[in-house]
Design an enzyme around this catalytic site. Sequence first.
Site: not given
Length: 207
Positions: A42, A131
């Site tokens: 990411e 998340k």
Amino acid sequence: MTIDDILSDGAPPVVAILRGVTPDTVVGIGEALVAAGIRLIEVPLNSPDPIEGIRRLVDAMGDRALCGAGTVLEPAMVDAVAGVGGKLLVTPNVNPAVISRGVELGMEPMPGFATPTEAFTAVAAGAKRLKLFPATGFGIGYLKAIREVLPTGVKAWAVGGTGAANIGEWLAAGCEGIGVGGALYKAGDDAATVGARAKALVEAWRA
């Protein structure tokens, strides 16, 4: 290629968060991560020239890693990431418009949530992975309680204060995986440093 594909290949369930990485250094760091076994990467959008960094990373990694963006806050950002081939779509919050746009474009949304209401809002928008952020602020007991009410098939990941020291605890609590930022990469770190941390993290996961 999907997160399921990456994990079914035996890769560790770890998203490497490269906050602050530059386009000129991202490929070398990506290579070090993949060499260690980490294949989910990411690039947060508050990094320098992040779309260019993601483009270079995607082009260099090919099918060796699933790459994309973090800190994605609005649908226009989703389009920009998709435009350079990014597939991973990580957010710090729950924005249904961002999630649904990512799903529409065939991306892998992983929205950040803190409460059951946020979790179910994200699921309704199409998210299959959530998340918990910041994970250590809420704790493992909180994660276990949330998991009891999540729909079957929705996976939880822990991000925030996670790393080699506690990956086993989070996985044992029912997380599918963790995201690791500062314990793996800090702005300015070189590829060798990141590679050494990545190897230690993968060893901790295997243990």
